[in-house]
Write a protein that holds these residues in place. Structure first.
Motif, PDB file in Angstrom:
ATOM      1  N   VAL A  76       8.747  -8.525   7.384  1.00  0.00           N
ATOM      2  CA  VAL A  76       7.316  -8.328   7.385  1.00  0.00           C
ATOM      3  C   VAL A  76       6.866  -6.918   7.290  1.00  0.00           C
ATOM      4  N   LEU A  77       7.509  -5.951   8.063  1.00  0.00           N
ATOM      5  CA  LEU A  77       7.387  -4.508   8.047  1.00  0.00           C
ATOM      6  C   LEU A  77       7.362  -3.893   6.789  1.00  0.00           C
ATOM      7  N   GLU A  78       8.496  -4.418   6.214  1.00  0.00           N
ATOM      8  CA  GLU A  78       8.868  -3.861   4.911  1.00  0.00           C
ATOM      9  C   GLU A  78       7.703  -4.206   3.988  1.00  0.00           C
ATOM     10  N   ILE A  79       7.064  -5.392   3.977  1.00  0.00           N
ATOM     11  CA  ILE A  79       6.000  -5.556   3.064  1.00  0.00           C
ATOM     12  C   ILE A  79       4.735  -4.757   3.483  1.00  0.00           C
ATOM     13  N   VAL A  80       4.702  -4.551   4.848  1.00  0.00           N
ATOM     14  CA  VAL A  80       3.553  -3.645   5.251  1.00  0.00           C
ATOM     15  C   VAL A  80       3.805  -2.098   4.797  1.00  0.00           C
ATOM     16  N   ASP A  81       4.953  -1.720   4.972  1.00  0.00           N
ATOM     17  CA  ASP A  81       5.344  -0.211   4.462  1.00  0.00           C
ATOM     18  C   ASP A  81       5.051  -0.039   3.151  1.00  0.00           C
ATOM     19  N   ARG A  82       5.387  -1.389   2.026  1.00  0.00           N
ATOM     20  CA  ARG A  82       5.212  -0.881   0.677  1.00  0.00           C
ATOM     21  C   ARG A  82       3.701  -0.886   0.122  1.00  0.00           C
ATOM     22  N   ALA A  83       2.816  -1.443   1.166  1.00  0.00           N
ATOM     23  CA  ALA A  83       1.286  -1.573   0.872  1.00  0.00           C
ATOM     24  C   ALA A  83       0.530  -0.280   0.491  1.00  0.00           C
ATOM     25  N   LYS A  84      -0.099  -0.203  -0.523  1.00  0.00           N
ATOM     26  CA  LYS A  84      -0.760   0.730  -0.827  1.00  0.00           C
ATOM     27  C   LYS A  84      -2.220   0.886   0.017  1.00  0.00           C
ATOM     28  N   ALA A  85      -2.083   1.476   1.189  1.00  0.00           N
ATOM     29  CA  ALA A  85      -2.964   1.424   2.111  1.00  0.00           C
ATOM     30  C   ALA A  85      -2.971   2.831   3.100  1.00  0.00           C
ATOM     31  N   PRO A  86      -3.824   3.291   3.530  1.00  0.00           N
ATOM     32  CA  PRO A  86      -3.683   4.559   4.328  1.00  0.00           C
ATOM     33  C   PRO A  86      -2.505   4.431   5.385  1.00  0.00           C
ATOM     34  N   ALA A  87      -2.073   5.441   5.643  1.00  0.00           N
ATOM     35  CA  ALA A  87      -1.206   5.362   6.718  1.00  0.00           C
ATOM     36  C   ALA A  87      -1.394   5.013   8.130  1.00  0.00           C
ATOM     37  N   ALA A  88      -2.566   5.107   8.586  1.00  0.00           N
ATOM     38  CA  ALA A  88      -3.413   4.645   9.875  1.00  0.00           C
ATOM     39  C   ALA A  88      -3.250   3.279   9.817  1.00  0.00           C
ATOM     40  N   VAL A  89      -3.600   2.725   8.594  1.00  0.00           N
ATOM     41  CA  VAL A  89      -3.725   1.019   8.478  1.00  0.00           C
ATOM     42  C   VAL A  89      -2.410   0.418   8.803  1.00  0.00           C
ATOM     43  N   LYS A  90      -1.346   0.964   8.059  1.00  0.00           N
ATOM     44  CA  LYS A  90      -0.130   0.453   8.016  1.00  0.00           C
ATOM     45  C   LYS A  90       0.392   0.623   9.454  1.00  0.00           C
ATOM     46  N   GLU A  91       0.313   1.788   9.923  1.00  0.00           N
ATOM     47  CA  GLU A  91       0.681   1.927  11.315  1.00  0.00           C
ATOM     48  C   GLU A  91       0.232   0.803  12.476  1.00  0.00           C
TER      49      GLU A  91
END
Length: 392
Positions: A76-91
């Motif tokens: 799941v974290l790999e999917i989140v990390d690949r997302a094209k989203a601001p760093a704060a959103v992914k964190e």
């Protein structure tokens, strides 16, 4: 400061949050574009208006490809990390899933690494978390609060069998938050909803005074006859730090080993303290001790006291209201030798300005370019002005 109050009078789930955000003003086209940017396959986004016991609500549904994935946290974290989203959103999204994994591991007596996410690891839950966190950031909310959470009564069938409501993981995720039994049958609050809420709110209570800016309603899947099955969110303006009541929290401790002081101080700050300092004191019977003192907004008083009691052996703490004066400030991002560094800029009453780079960013940049951190700070404060931009 723009705040968002969750009012889960009928419970909370991921899709209820998304529907409420759209009703509050989140652009549907922005949401569709954000989902498309995640590269999670062909996903349709249906946004509609539905009625729940006379209340017009937003509703968001995802049309997903069929899958049987039972993901672990790292997947799941790999999917989140690949997302094209601001760093704060992914964190923040990563913290939501870590919290879910920790709750599941605690309930089932296993490790976080071995937890199978089952329902919450499915694509719809991943989308709920990422879209909810990103949507709140897109609407410009800086802080979230919650009223008491309705949890529901009865039993629910999940991957491990039939469990009482609230589901064990849901109840674990809601620790530190107020819950209520409104007598509503069925699962009102889902693990995904509880994880998003508890991560965003971090134990903060609703301030005693706010200016209401707007409200939105997000529909739940069910439509019972006895109550409107929806989540209400309230956009508000919360007073500046000078306007919000502040407290000093203080505890004197003579039986905490020195190596455990920094983790306790970090826990107090993570619980919502604006600042926390430790000093040495001479206590009764001539014992050397330490005094931990924190500056805490009223909304964070209970979480900070809880952190203090959980991470130190103290059996009592004092607190009293205080006032403070602060300088006008804003945060910006500078580019220096290819490194992004946050910088806090303040204005004095006389109108002069000064800026200070964030220590953690200075250390990271120093390691990247091979210089001592102090030299990097000197370069940032005295060198040519780099290009600046808004914080993500």
């Amino acid at each position: 400061m723009r705040g968002l109050i969750f009012d889960p009078f009928a419970g909370i789930s991921g899709d209820m949050i998304l529907g409420a955000l759209v009703d509050l003003g989140l652009d549907p086209e922005w949401l569709r574009s954000f989902v498309a940017s995640l590269d999670l396959g062909e996903i349709g986004v249906t946004i509609e208006r539905v009625n729940r016991s006379g209340i017009s609500c937003g509703r968001v549904r995802f049309d997903l490809p069929h899958e049987h994935a039972h993901r672990h946290l790292r997947h799941v974290l790999e999917i989140v990390d690949r997302a094209k989203a601001p760093a704060a959103v992914k964190e923040t999204a990563g913290r939501v899933f870590r919290r879910l994994a920790e709750a599941e591991a605690a309930i089932h007596g296993t490790s976080v690494e071995k937890v199978h996410f089952h329902e919450v690891g499915a694509l719809d839950a991943i989308l709920d978390v990422l879209c909810a966190v990103a949507g709140i950031a897109e609407l410009g909310f800086e802080r979230c609060y919650t009223r008491a959470v309705t949890v529901g009564t009865g039993f629910v069938d999940i991957a491990h069998g039939r469990f009482p409501l609230p589901a064990p993981a849901t109840l674990k995720l809601l620790e530190g938050l107020a819950i209520r039994d409104a007598g509503f049958a069925g699962e009102c609050t889902t693990p995904t909803g509880a994880a998003i809420l508890s991560t965003l709110v971090e134990g903060r209570r609703v301030p005693t005074e706010v200016v209401v800016l707007g409200s939105g309603y997000g529909a739940g899947t069910r439509d019972p006859d006895d109550h409107p099955n929806c989540l209400r969110v309230i956009a508000c303006e919360v007073g500046s730090p000078r306007d919000e009541r502040l407290y000093i929290v203080q505890a004197d401790i003579d039986d905490l080993a020195p190596e455990y002081v920094p983790p306790a101080q970090d826990a107090v700050l993570a619980a919502g303290a604006l600042d926390a300092v430790v000093s040495t004191v001479n206590m009764k019977k001539g014992r050397p001790g330490l005094r931990m003192e924190a500056l805490v907004p009223e909304s964070g008083l209970d979480p900070v006291l809880t952190a203090l009691f959980e991470t130190t052996p103290t059996i009592g703490a004092r607190f009293w209201p205080v006032e403070r004066s602060t300088l006008e400030r804003h945060e910006e991002v500078v580019e220096w030798r290819g490194q992004r560094i946050r910088r806090k800029r303040v204005r004095t009453p006389a109108g002069t300005e000064r800026a200070k780079p964030e220590f953690d960013d200075v250390v990271r940049a120093a390691q990247a370019v091979g210089l001592p951190p102090y030299q990097v700070r000197i370069a940032l404060e005295g060198g040519a002005e780099p290009t600046t931009g808004a914080v993500d």
